[in-house]
Design an enzyme around this catalytic site. Structure first.
Site, PDB file in Angstrom:
ATOM      1  N   GLU A 121       0.863  -1.188   0.000  1.00 25.53           N
ATOM      2  CA  GLU A 121       0.000   0.000   0.000  1.00 25.53           C
ATOM      3  C   GLU A 121       0.891   1.227   0.000  1.00 25.53           C
ATOM      4  OE1 GLU A 121      -2.891  -0.423   3.172  1.00 25.53           O
ATOM      5  OE2 GLU A 121      -3.968  -1.977   2.083  1.00 25.53           O
ATOM      6  N   HIS A 239      -9.233   9.720   2.896  1.00 25.89           N
ATOM      7  CA  HIS A 239      -8.830   8.663   1.965  1.00 25.89           C
ATOM      8  C   HIS A 239      -9.053   9.180   0.551  1.00 25.89           C
ATOM      9  CE1 HIS A 239      -8.434   4.811  -0.001  1.00 25.89           C
ATOM     10  NE2 HIS A 239      -8.053   4.268   1.151  1.00 25.89           N
ATOM     11  N   ARG A 285      -0.722   9.444   1.594  1.00 28.59           N
ATOM     12  CA  ARG A 285      -2.165   9.569   1.393  1.00 28.59           C
ATOM     13  C   ARG A 285      -2.646  11.013   1.313  1.00 28.59           C
ATOM     14  NH1 ARG A 285      -5.807   5.476   4.862  1.00 28.59           N
ATOM     15  NH2 ARG A 285      -4.892   3.956   3.458  1.00 28.59           N
ATOM     16  N   HIS A 344     -11.643   9.713   6.707  1.00 29.15           N
ATOM     17  CA  HIS A 344     -11.433   8.273   6.845  1.00 29.15           C
ATOM     18  C   HIS A 344     -10.874   7.890   8.209  1.00 29.15           C
ATOM     19  CE1 HIS A 344     -10.546   4.237   5.415  1.00 29.15           C
ATOM     20  NE2 HIS A 344      -9.263   4.371   5.692  1.00 29.15           N
ATOM     21  N   ARG A 379      -1.240   9.148   8.782  1.00 29.37           N
ATOM     22  CA  ARG A 379      -1.077   7.723   9.083  1.00 29.37           C
ATOM     23  C   ARG A 379      -0.632   6.930   7.866  1.00 29.37           C
ATOM     24  NH1 ARG A 379      -4.794   3.294   8.641  1.00 29.37           N
ATOM     25  NH2 ARG A 379      -6.125   4.804   7.610  1.00 29.37           N
TER      26      ARG A 379
END
Ligand code: SIN
Length: 532
Positions: A121, A239, A285, A344, A379
Site C-alpha cells: 500500500e 482517503h 495519502r 477516513h 497515518r
C-alpha cells in the site's frame, strides 16, 4: 426521561470497555481472567468501522522486511510528528499480535506454500500488508474476535448501550460512565475501577466519509469534558479513493487496488498524479487526496482505473469494492471508477502513553479514539488495525499490573448535562455541521473559514433542541477546528492555504479544558524521538 440515573454498579475491581470494535474486543480478550464488561451501542459485530476495514494489517513479516524498515516508513509518512518510542513498539510488537490473531483461528490470505501473502500500500517500501479474503480483513478479524469474546467467561457484553458522559470520583479518577439503554429508554450510571475508551473515530463529522455516520468523536469529546488531554485533534486523514456515487457513507475503494497497479486518471485518461509526487499513486495519502480533490475542483474529474492492472480478477481479489461498484451501476472490470476524497481516519485523539493510559487516572484509550503518537500528521496505510492490537494488548497488561484500589463515585457535578434529551442528534444540526466541517475544516483550511466555523459551533450549542448526541458531536468538531486554527503551518493531513509551509520545529497540539465551561486551552508538546 428522568434526570437521575439508575445505578448499575459493577464489582469494585471491574473493568469497563466502551466499544466493541477490534480495539475493544482484543483488549477485553487480553484482560483474561479479570472480569470485563463491554458496552456497545450496536449489536455485537454489527456496528462500527472495524468490520469495514478493507486494507489489513501492516506488519514486518516478509522476506527482506524488518521492524526498522516499517518504522522508517511510518516516520516518513507522519511528516515529523511521529513519536519514536511508540512507533518503535508498534513495529517491533506487530508481528506477534498478528500471530495472536492466527492462533484465534482468523485466516489470512496465503500463497501456494501456505505463507502469508503480503500486499503493498502507499508509502510502504515493501510488501507487508496482511489481508483476509482480499479486501475483507476487518470483517474476518471482527468475526474471529466476536466468536472469542462470546465464548470467553470473563467477558460480559451489554449491547444497545450508548454512553453520554464519563464519571469522575472525588479524587478526579474516572470511575465509569453515564449511559443510556436505548432499548429500554433508561439512563444508567455504570461504575468501574478502570474505564477503557475504544469508541473509534469521527469521520461522521464530515459530509463525505468512509466511516459509519454515527462515528462522530463522542469518546474524544467525553474524555476532554472530563479533563483528559487531547492531542493533535486537527489531523483528520482523508482517503483519496472513496467511490463518488452519491452514497452516505461513501464506499471505500481500497488502496490495495493502487498497490496492485490501478491508476488514478482524469476524465480524459491522463495520469492525475503526474507532477505531484514521484511515487505517483503510491505517494503518501494526504498528497494523493489533495491531488484527487484538485482534479475534481478543476473540473477534470478523478477516476480509479483498474482495467489493466486488475481486470477480470477484480471480483475475486476485491469482492467488497466490486459489490459496491456494481450496486452503483459501475463495472470496474471494464470502466474507471469515479472517486473522491472522504474523511477516513483521525490521527489525533485522547493522548495516551505507551500503555494506553490517558492523562486521567482510571481512563485508558485504545484504537482510533486514542492518540499514541504513532501516526503523526499522516497515518501510514494499514497501521491502524495494528495499533489497536499492539496498544490494546499493552493496555490490558498495564491494567492487569495495576494496584487494585477501589473508588467511590461523586455524581454531584454531573446533573446539568443529564437534563439534555438523549435522542440521537437531529438531522438538521448534524447535516449542517457535517457540511461546514467539510468546507472549513477539511482538506484545505484557512483562518477565516475556521474562525467562522468556530462561531457557528458556539452558536449551535445554544440551540433549544440540542441533545446529548449533538452536544458531544459539537465538542468534537470544536476541538478539531480550534486546533486547526491554532496550527499556523501545513503539515501532513493539515493543509492551511494561508500557511502553506512547515514550521521549523514540529510540535504536537495539546488540548485541555481550561475551565468549567467549553473553553479550550491549547499548548505545544515536543515530539519524542527514538533516542529519548
Ligand atoms: C484502504 O484499504 O485503503 C484503507 C487502509 C487503511 O486505511 O489503512
Amino acid at each position: 426521561m428522568s434526570a437521575l440515573p439508575a445505578t448499575d454498579d459493577l464489582p469494585d475491581d471491574s473493568i469497563l470497555i466502551v466499544g466493541a470494535g477490534i480495539a475493544g474486543l482484543f483488549t477485553a480478550l487480553k484482560l483474561a481472567p479479570r472480569p470485563v464488561t463491554i458496552l456497545t451501542a450496536a449489536p455485537l459485530g454489527k456496528g462500527g468501522s472495524s468490520t469495514w476495514a478493507q486494507g489489513g494489517l501492516a506488519a514486518a513479516m516478509g522476506p527482506g522486511d524488518s521492524p526498522q524498515l516499517h518504522l522508517r516508513d511510518t516516520v516518513a509518512a507522519g511528516a515529523g510528528l511521529v513519536d519514536g518510542p511508540a512507533a518503535d513498539i508498534l513495529t517491533k510488537e506487530g508481528a506477534a499480535r498478528v500471530e495472536d490473531l492466527i492462533k484465534l483461528g482468523i485466516e489470512f490470505d496465503t500463497d501456494a506454500h501456505g505463507r502469508l501473502k503480503l500486499g503493498r500500500e502507499a508509502a510502504h517500501s515493501c510488501d507487508r500488508i496482511v489481508h483476509a479474503s482480499g479486501d475483507q480483513a476487518g470483517a474476518a478479524i471482527m468475526a474471529g474476535l466476536t466468536r472469542a469474546a462470546q465464548s470467553a467467561e470473563h467477558i460480559t457484553i451489554r449491547e444497545r448501550i450508548v454512553i453520554e458522559e464519563l464519571l469522575r470520583d472525588e479524587a478526579g479518577h474516572i470511575a465509569g460512565v453515564l449511559a443510556v439503554d436505548i432499548v429500554k429508554g433508561t439512563r444508567l450510571m455504570i461504575t468501574a475501577r478502570e474505564t477503557v475508551l475504544a469508541t473509534g473515530g469521527l469521520g461522521g463529522l464530515y459530509a463525505v466519509t468512509t466511516n459509519p455516520v454515527r462515528a462522530q468523536g463522542h469518546g474524544m469529546s467525553m474524555a476532554w469534558l472530563a479533563g483528559a488531554e487531547i492531542m493533535d485533534a486537527e489531523f483528520v486523514q482523508f482517503h483519496p479513493t472513496a467511490l463518488d456515487v452519491g452514497v452516505d457513507p461513501a464506499p471505500l475503494a481500497t488502496e490495495a487496488l493502487r498497490g496492485e497497479g490501478a491508476l488514478l486518471v482524469t476524465r480524459d485518461g491522463g495520469r492525475l498524479m503526474t507532477g505531484l509526487h514521484e511515487d505517483m499513486e503510491l505517494a503518501p495519502r494526504d498528497i494523493v487526496a489533495r491531488g484527487v480533490a484538485a482534479s475534481i475542483g478543476a473540473g477534470d474529474g478523478a477516476f480509479l482505473d483498474a482495467r489493466a492492472a486488475v481486470g477480470t480478477r477484480f471480483e475475486d481479489m476485491f469482492p467488497t469494492v466490486y459489490d459496491a461498484c456494481r450496486k452503483a451501476g459501475i463495472d470496474p472490470v471494464s470502466e474507471p471508477i469515479p472517486v473522491a476524497p472522504a474523511a477516513h481516519y483521525h490521527m489525533g485523539g485522547v493522548r495516551t502513553g505507551l500503555n494506553g493510559e490517558s492523562s486521567l487516572p482510571g481512563l485508558w484509550a485504545v484504537g482510533e479514539v486514542a492518540c499514541t503518537g504513532i501516526h503523526g500528521a499522516n497515518r501510514l496505510a494499514s497501521n491502524s488495525l495494528l495499533e489497536a492490537l499492539v496498544f490494546g494488548a499493552r493496555t490490558a497488561a498495564a491494567i492487569t499490573d495495576g494496584d487494585g484500589e477501589t473508588r467511590t463515585v461523586d455524581v454531584s457535578q454531573l446533573m446539568q448535562r443529564l437534563t439534555l434529551p438523549t435522542k440521537p442528534a437531529p438531522d438538521a444540526l448534524a447535516k449542517s455541521l457535517r457540511a461546514k466541517m467539510a468546507a472549513q475544516a477539511g482538506l484545505l483550511r484557512d483562518d477565516r473559514g475556521l474562525t467562522d466555523l468556530l462561531g457557528d459551533i458556539d452558536r449551535d450549542f445554544a440551540q433549544p433542541d440540542i441533545t446529548s448526541g449533538n452536544f458531544n458531536m459539537l465538542i468534537a468538531a470544536k476541538l478539531i477546528a480550534a486546533s486547526a486554527k491554532n496550527r499556523q503551518e501545513s503539515r501532513g493531513a493539515h493543509m492551511r492555504a494561508d500557511y502553506p509551509a512547515h514550521s521549523a520545529t514540529p510540535t504536537h497540539s495539546i488540548l485541555n479544558r481550561s475551565n468549567a465551561g467549553l473553553d479550550i486551552e491549547i499548548s505545544s508538546r515536543s515530539v519524542q524521538t527514538s533516542s529519548e
